[in-house]
Structure formats: structure tokens, C-alpha cells
Design an enzyme around this catalytic site. Structure first.
Site, PDB file in Angstrom:
ATOM      1  N   LYS A  22       1.162  -0.862  -0.405  1.00 55.46           N
ATOM      2  CA  LYS A  22       0.137  -0.152  -0.229  1.00 55.46           C
ATOM      3  C   LYS A  22       0.807   1.019  -0.294  1.00 55.46           C
ATOM      4  CE  LYS A  22      -1.429   1.362   4.136  1.00 55.46           C
ATOM      5  NZ  LYS A  22      -1.202   2.678   4.403  1.00 55.46           N
ATOM      6  N   ASN A  23       1.567   1.465   0.715  1.00 51.05           N
ATOM      7  CA  ASN A  23       2.661   2.147   1.042  1.00 51.05           C
ATOM      8  C   ASN A  23       3.881   2.644  -0.175  1.00 51.05           C
ATOM      9  OD1 ASN A  23       1.253   2.848   3.047  1.00 51.05           O
ATOM     10  ND2 ASN A  23       2.817   2.266   4.617  1.00 51.05           N
ATOM     11  N   ARG A  95      -4.702  10.369   4.774  1.00 45.94           N
ATOM     12  CA  ARG A  95      -3.540  11.367   4.871  1.00 45.94           C
ATOM     13  C   ARG A  95      -2.501  11.316   3.772  1.00 45.94           C
ATOM     14  NH1 ARG A  95      -0.522  11.318   7.435  1.00 45.94           N
ATOM     15  NH2 ARG A  95       0.231  13.341   7.886  1.00 45.94           N
ATOM     16  N   CYS A 119      -4.086  12.278  13.136  1.00 47.27           N
ATOM     17  CA  CYS A 119      -4.416  10.425  13.286  1.00 47.27           C
ATOM     18  C   CYS A 119      -4.615   9.936  14.787  1.00 47.27           C
ATOM     19  CB  CYS A 119      -4.253   9.953  11.606  1.00 47.27           C
ATOM     20  SG  CYS A 119      -2.981   9.307  12.399  1.00 47.27           S
ATOM     21  N   ARG A 124       0.910  13.642  13.672  1.00 47.68           N
ATOM     22  CA  ARG A 124       1.097  14.177  11.671  1.00 47.68           C
ATOM     23  C   ARG A 124       1.959  15.128  11.165  1.00 47.68           C
ATOM     24  NH1 ARG A 124      -0.676   9.049  10.472  1.00 47.68           N
ATOM     25  NH2 ARG A 124       1.322   8.529   8.833  1.00 47.68           N
ATOM     26  N   ASP A 127       5.262  19.810   8.476  1.00 46.55           N
ATOM     27  CA  ASP A 127       5.741  21.048   8.420  1.00 46.55           C
ATOM     28  C   ASP A 127       8.131  21.124   7.226  1.00 46.55           C
ATOM     29  OD1 ASP A 127       6.881  19.579   9.912  1.00 46.55           O
ATOM     30  OD2 ASP A 127       8.111  20.514  11.154  1.00 46.55           O
ATOM     31  N   LEU A 128       7.764  19.759   7.252  1.00 50.07           N
ATOM     32  CA  LEU A 128       9.462  18.925   6.658  1.00 50.07           C
ATOM     33  C   LEU A 128       8.776  19.506   5.562  1.00 50.07           C
ATOM     34  CD1 LEU A 128      11.401  16.375   9.641  1.00 50.07           C
ATOM     35  CD2 LEU A 128      10.912  18.731   8.893  1.00 50.07           C
ATOM     36  N   ASP A 311       5.439   0.175  12.059  1.00 46.79           N
ATOM     37  CA  ASP A 311       4.237  -0.333  11.239  1.00 46.79           C
ATOM     38  C   ASP A 311       3.839  -1.534  11.741  1.00 46.79           C
ATOM     39  OD1 ASP A 311       3.306   1.678   8.594  1.00 46.79           O
ATOM     40  OD2 ASP A 311       3.457   1.950   9.832  1.00 46.79           O
ATOM     41  N   ILE A 333       9.165   6.792  17.232  1.00 44.00           N
ATOM     42  CA  ILE A 333       8.605   7.399  15.419  1.00 44.00           C
ATOM     43  C   ILE A 333       7.770   8.215  15.581  1.00 44.00           C
ATOM     44  CG2 ILE A 333       7.948   7.054  13.236  1.00 44.00           C
ATOM     45  CD1 ILE A 333      10.668   6.179  13.876  1.00 44.00           C
ATOM     46  N   ARG A 403      -8.595  -0.431   5.260  1.00 44.38           N
ATOM     47  CA  ARG A 403      -6.971   0.070   4.196  1.00 44.38           C
ATOM     48  C   ARG A 403      -6.192  -0.177   3.733  1.00 44.38           C
ATOM     49  NH1 ARG A 403      -6.806   5.862   7.079  1.00 44.38           N
ATOM     50  NH2 ARG A 403      -4.993   6.050   5.514  1.00 44.38           N
TER      51      ARG A 403
HETATM   52  C1  EPZ Z   1       4.757   6.582   6.731  1.00 41.16           C
HETATM   53  O1  EPZ Z   1       3.550   8.294   6.894  1.00 41.16           O
HETATM   54  C2  EPZ Z   1       4.095   5.722   6.356  1.00 41.16           C
HETATM   55  N1  EPZ Z   1       2.557   6.011   5.198  1.00 41.16           N
HETATM   56  C3  EPZ Z   1       3.518   5.388   7.419  1.00 41.16           C
HETATM   57  O2  EPZ Z   1       2.195   4.254   7.708  1.00 41.16           O
HETATM   58  C4  EPZ Z   1       4.293   4.769   8.791  1.00 41.16           C
HETATM   59  O3  EPZ Z   1       4.269   4.132   9.701  1.00 41.16           O
HETATM   60  C5  EPZ Z   1       5.713   5.895   8.859  1.00 41.16           C
HETATM   61  O4  EPZ Z   1       5.826   5.984   7.026  1.00 41.16           O
HETATM   62  C6  EPZ Z   1       6.719   6.416   9.038  1.00 41.16           C
HETATM   63  O5  EPZ Z   1       7.102   4.746   8.825  1.00 41.16           O
HETATM   64  C7  EPZ Z   1       2.674   6.093   4.108  1.00 41.16           C
HETATM   65  O6  EPZ Z   1       3.513   5.676   3.568  1.00 41.16           O
HETATM   66  C8  EPZ Z   1       1.510   6.302   3.244  1.00 41.16           C
HETATM   67  P1  EPZ Z   1       7.044  10.095   8.518  1.00 41.16           P
HETATM   68  P2  EPZ Z   1       3.957   9.503   7.109  1.00 41.16           P
HETATM   69  O7  EPZ Z   1       7.032  11.620   7.731  1.00 41.16           O
HETATM   70  O8  EPZ Z   1       5.486   9.306   5.881  1.00 41.16           O
HETATM   71  C9  EPZ Z   1       7.314  13.295  11.585  1.00 41.16           C
HETATM   72  C10 EPZ Z   1       0.548   2.657   7.856  1.00 41.16           C
HETATM   73  O9  EPZ Z   1       0.419   1.973   8.979  1.00 41.16           O
HETATM   74  N2  EPZ Z   1       7.832  14.451  10.630  1.00 41.16           N
HETATM   75  O10 EPZ Z   1       7.474   8.976   8.180  1.00 41.16           O
HETATM   76  O11 EPZ Z   1       3.444  10.290   7.582  1.00 41.16           O
HETATM   77  C11 EPZ Z   1       5.637  12.577  11.907  1.00 41.16           C
HETATM   78  O12 EPZ Z   1       5.319  13.138  13.046  1.00 41.16           O
HETATM   79  C12 EPZ Z   1       1.387   4.554   7.950  1.00 41.16           C
HETATM   80  O13 EPZ Z   1       0.898   2.312   6.323  1.00 41.16           O
HETATM   81  C13 EPZ Z   1       7.535  16.237  11.253  1.00 41.16           C
HETATM   82  O14 EPZ Z   1       7.544  15.979  12.058  1.00 41.16           O
HETATM   83  O15 EPZ Z   1       5.903   9.073   8.170  1.00 41.16           O
HETATM   84  C14 EPZ Z   1       6.708  11.573  12.263  1.00 41.16           C
HETATM   85  O16 EPZ Z   1       6.741  11.496  14.220  1.00 41.16           O
HETATM   86  C15 EPZ Z   1       0.956   4.133   9.717  1.00 41.16           C
HETATM   87  N3  EPZ Z   1       7.090  16.379   9.734  1.00 41.16           N
HETATM   88  C16 EPZ Z   1       7.865  10.936  12.060  1.00 41.16           C
HETATM   89  O17 EPZ Z   1       8.331  12.416  11.253  1.00 41.16           O
HETATM   90  C17 EPZ Z   1       7.052  16.242   8.452  1.00 41.16           C
HETATM   91  O18 EPZ Z   1       6.515  17.115   7.807  1.00 41.16           O
HETATM   92  C18 EPZ Z   1       8.010  10.340  10.431  1.00 41.16           C
HETATM   93  O19 EPZ Z   1       7.027  10.452   9.578  1.00 41.16           O
HETATM   94  C19 EPZ Z   1       6.293  14.752   8.774  1.00 41.16           C
HETATM   95  C20 EPZ Z   1       6.971  13.947  10.117  1.00 41.16           C
END
Ligand code: EPZ
Length: 426
Positions: A22-23, A95, A119, A124, A127-128, A311, A333, A403
Site C-alpha cells: 500500500k505504501n 492523509r 490521526c 502527523r 512542516d518538513l 508499522d 517514531i 485500508r
Molecule cells: C509513512 O507515513 C507511512 N505511510 C506510515 O504508515 C508509516 O508509519 C510512517 O511512514 C513511518 O514509517 C505512508 O507511507 C503512506 P513520516 P509518514 O513522515 O510519511 C514526523 C501505515 O500504517 N514528521 O515518516 O506520514 C512525524 O510526525 C502508515 O501504513 C514531522 O514532524 O510518516 C513522525 O513522528 C501509518 N514533520 C515522523 O516524522 C513532517 O513534515 C515520521 O513520519 C513529516 C513527518
């Protein structure tokens, strides 16, 4: 709303095939916006999030054709994008809609994307993503719950040297897609190394993008004027495969998991073996798991890839409830990813939570009851707990699991689980 009714205690035996990731399918579908030509995608999992993504692309005037709904093969053509908007109605249900921001900025130079809310597992923020796009010359305003982004006057983003303060999977994917057609070179440091990121790079390269460093923390992207159509098969879902590994282990069964990618599961396999689970890598797409006579408690910390995937944390916690001794689980995370713990405790698990740490004492005899799913992976953890609990477990709000897991009831029944879907009226 649908529910799952599970009668626990059956050892799972037989062969189960894993669907596409999915991801990986989500960014790969969004990447089709980068070209006016046809992009054909295979092995897309038949799960709700991909139907939502196809609706979103269609909203933007992309032509999304599928042989059947839900589909595993999609043909996407975006000759022109008149609607460069991702509306709240769609973004609130998924998202990952944020993944259209990068391609829209690269292809059209303008985007209006609803801010994805938080969520169950955390705030989530994005900003980055936005800071990196601003470094590439985008003008971004967030107002009334929307991100309004515009490329510089030239119409094209500029290559930049970006260092992510935190490793972000979709942030890395958004910038990869934005940089693919930017003016000049983009260097992206502290990039995510997840296999899904590498799969997106593989697709972008086939479309003509010039990218190197995939699989490492530093990506270099040299922008090109335009990208062309291609065909791509999405990688197997490593989290689904990992979930079935735990299912075989926790029920003391003997499962062969096919159509998977063992090389994406290094940390998960190592941790399960440390807990006493017998795992055999049969070949490059097949793993065999046999339940342990005796599971041993083992500490685990979630980390970015190639570390133990967040995950897979809920699934591991379910296994830890059955292991002898103590397992200290640290969730590094996300800030609120222990919602499944309280539901497992209602089933008899012995877990204490302190901030980002959960201490699991085992083995605990779990007994079936009614539990609530809160998010996609928590639901998977509850299914696993139900498979080993005595009596019946009724899991409510299973739309969460729909999902991200294609045909999970059928797949589990196919290897001996007593599980059925109860269709909700509401
Ligand atoms: C991806 O989410 C996955 N979703 C998530 O899978 C997965 O848990 C996550 O990566 C971590 O591996 C998809 O790929 C669609 P991140 P993502 O940006 O990209 C912080 C599932 O169950 N952060 O890597 O949204 C954030 O809050 C889902 O399939 C910022 O602070 O995760 C988190 O603490 C759940 N600012 C950390 O970084 C930002 O701009 C990692 O988040 C972006 C992220």
C-alpha cells in the site's frame, strides 16, 4: 460498520500470498501526475486507500482506468490537470493525499492541498515537506486548512540542497517527485531509506528521472524537462508479510508466506528469531515460519528503515504478550502509537505504558472479548491477539484494517483461522 468475529486457538497452517505494498502504491500512483503519458501499474493492493487515491487523481482530471474495482492493475493518464486541488473531503479519509503536492508542483507549478489532519497515532505534521518545497522556490501559504503552493515566476521549482531535520517517508517521496522536474540538481540529505521510497525511485527512473543514492540517506536528483509514461509492478507489502509472520508464530503454526520480499524484513526476522520463532527464508520471495515451543521476551525499539518498522509494533506487542519474561517496547517514531495496548489488556495482557515505552510481561492467557480498532496497524495487532485468545473476540471498526490489508479474512481463513466478517448495518 463491519466487525470481525474470531474464535481463537487454531494453529495457522498452509500458504498465504502477500499483496502489493500500500505504501508504495500510494506514491507510485501520485507519480503518474508527473507525465501526460500513460502509466500502467501492477500489483496494486485491493484496499480502500488506493480507491481513495484513484478518486483523488480523477478529481484532478487524470484518467484512471481499472479492469475491475477494486483493482490490482491501474492505467493512469493525466494529459492535462485542470483541478490542481486535493479537497478536504478526500484528504480527511487518507492523509497520504499529501503525496499529490510534489507532483502537482513539478508538473503544473501550483497546488491547493487540504492539510492532512492528525490521526489516532499522532499529529502527523507536514512542516518538513513544506519547508523543503520552499527551499526549492515554492511560495506556500497555509490558510483555512489548505496548503496553497505556487512555483516561482519561472513556473519551475529550483534544485536545492535540503537536509531533513527528521527522517520522513512521504516527505522524501514528495521531494523526490518535486525535484524530478526542477531546474538543476537537488541533494536530499537525511532521506528515508524505506523500500517503498526505493520503489518510487525505480518508477521515476523508468519515467526518465535522473536519480542516484536510492537506499542511502542522501539522494541526488537532476531535474529533467519532462517525464514519460511507463509500466511498473509495485513491490510486495513487507508489513502484511510481517503480520503473517507473527500470525504463524503466535498461533504455534506453520505458515509459508509467498510473493513477499524477505530482504525487506531483516530487522523483523531478526527480532522474531531472537524471541524464539523458527523462520526459514525459502527463496527470494518466500518465507516459512513455524511457531516456537517457547517464546522468549525480547526488547524492541521502532526505528526508521532498516530498523524495526513502527508499522509492525502493534503486531510485535501481541506476540510479546505470549512470550516468557519481559519485553520492553519503545516507540520512537510516533507519539501515540500504543492504543492497541489497552485493548490487549482488556483481553488479559499484562502491559504497562509509560510515555513512549510499553513493558509487556508474559506469557499471559488472553481471553476473547469485544475490542475496538483505532488505526490500521493496531487493528492488525488485535486480530493477532484474537487468534491466540481463548473464546471469541469481536473486533469493531474494522474499516481501519480494510485500508491496508487486502482480503485479510479470506487469507486467514485459507490457513485455518476461524474468522468471519460481520457486515454492519450502520
Ligand atoms: C509513512 O507515513 C507511512 N505511510 C506510515 O504508515 C508509516 O508509519 C510512517 O511512514 C513511518 O514509517 C505512508 O507511507 C503512506 P513520516 P509518514 O513522515 O510519511 C514526523 C501505515 O500504517 N514528521 O515518516 O506520514 C512525524 O510526525 C502508515 O501504513 C514531522 O514532524 O510518516 C513522525 O513522528 C501509518 N514533520 C515522523 O516524522 C513532517 O513534515 C515520521 O513520519 C513529516 C513527518
Amino acid at each position: 460498520m463491519d466487525k470481525f468475529l474470531i474464535k481463537g486457538g487454531k494453529a495457522l497452517r498452509g500458504r498465504v500470498a502477500v499483496s502489493g505494498a500500500k505504501n508504495s502504491a500510494l506514491p507510485v500512483m501520485a507519480a503518474a501526475l508527473l507525465t501526460a503519458e500513460k502509466v500502467t501499474l501492477h500489483n496494486i493492493p485491493k484496499v480502500r486507500d488506493l480507491i481513495t487515491m484513484s478518486k483523488l487523481l480523477a478529481f484532478m482530471d487524470a484518467r484512471v482506468s481499472v479492469a475491475e474495482v477494486p483493482a490490482s492493475d491501474y492505467v493512469i493518464e493525466a494529459p492535462r490537470l485542470n483541478h490542481t486541488e486535493a479537497p478536504y473531503e478526500l484528504v480527511k479519509t487518507m492523509r497520504a493525499s499529501i503525496l499529490t503536492l510534489g507532483p502537482l508542483m513539478a508538473r503544473v507549478g501550483v497546488a491547493r492541498v487540504s492539510l492532512p489532519g492528525g490521526c489516532a497515532i499522532g499529529a502527523r505534521p507536514v512542516d518538513l515537506h513544506l519547508k523543503a518545497l520552499e527551499q526549492m522556490g515554492a511560495e506556500i501559504v497555509t490558510s483555512h486548512g489548505y496548503i496553497e503552493a505556487r512555483a516561482p515566476k519561472s513556473g519551475r521549482l529550483k534544485g536545492a540542497h535540503i537536509v531533513f531535520e527528521k527522517i520522513t517517508v512521504t516527505g522524501t517521496e514528495n521531494i523526490l517527485m518535486a525535484a524530478a522536474m526542477a531546474d538543476g540538481e537537488t541533494i536530499l540529505e537525511n532521506a528515508a531509506r524505506e523500500p517503498e521510497v526505493t520503489d518510487l525511485v525505480a518508477l521515476l527512473r523508468k519515467m526518465g528521472a535522473q536519480i542516484c543514492g536510492d537506499g542511502t540517506a542522501t539522494l541526488r536528483i537532476r531535474g529533467v524537462a519532462e517525464l514519460h509514461g511507463t509500466e511498473h509492478t509495485v513491490i510486495p507489502d513487507r508489513i502484511e508479510a510481517g503480520t503473517f509472520l507473527v500470525a504463524g508464530a503466535i498461533t504455534g503454526g506453520d505458515l509459508t508466506i509467498a510473493n513477499c520480499a524477505p530482504e525487506h524484513l531483516g530487522a523483523v526476522i531478526a527480532k522474531l528469531e531472537q524471541a524464539g520463532v523458527a523462520i526459514e527464508i525459502v527463496d527470494k520471495s518466500t518465507i516459512r515460519v513455524r511457531g516456537a515451543k517457547r517464546l522468549v521476551g525480547s526488547d524492541m525499539t521502532t526505528e526508521e528503515y532498516p530498523g524495526f518498522a513502527t508499522d509492525m509494533q502493534a503486531q510485535y506487542m501481541a506476540l510479546a504478550t505470549q512470550a516468557e519474561g519481559t519485553s520492553v517496547i519503545s516507540e520512537k517514531i510516533f507519539e501515540n502509537r500504543f492504543l492497541h495496548a489497552s485493548e490487549m489488556m482488556r483481553m488479559g495482557a499484562n502491559i504497562s505504558i509509560d510515555g513512549h515505552t510499553a513493558v509487556v510481561h508474559g506469557p499471559a492467557r488472553l481471553s476473547g472479548t469485544t475490542v475496538q480498532a483505532s488505526d490500521l496497524r493496531a487493528s492488525a495487532g488485535l486480530v493477532l491477539a484474537g487468534l491466540v485468545a481463548s473464546g471469541e473476540t469481536l473486533i469493531e471498526r474494522v474499516y481501519h484494517i480494510d485500508r491496508g490489508y487486502e482480503g485479510i479474512v479470506e487469507k486467514l481463513r485459507g490457513v485455518g483461522a476461524e474468522i468471519e466478517r460481520i457486515h454492519g448495518t450502520a
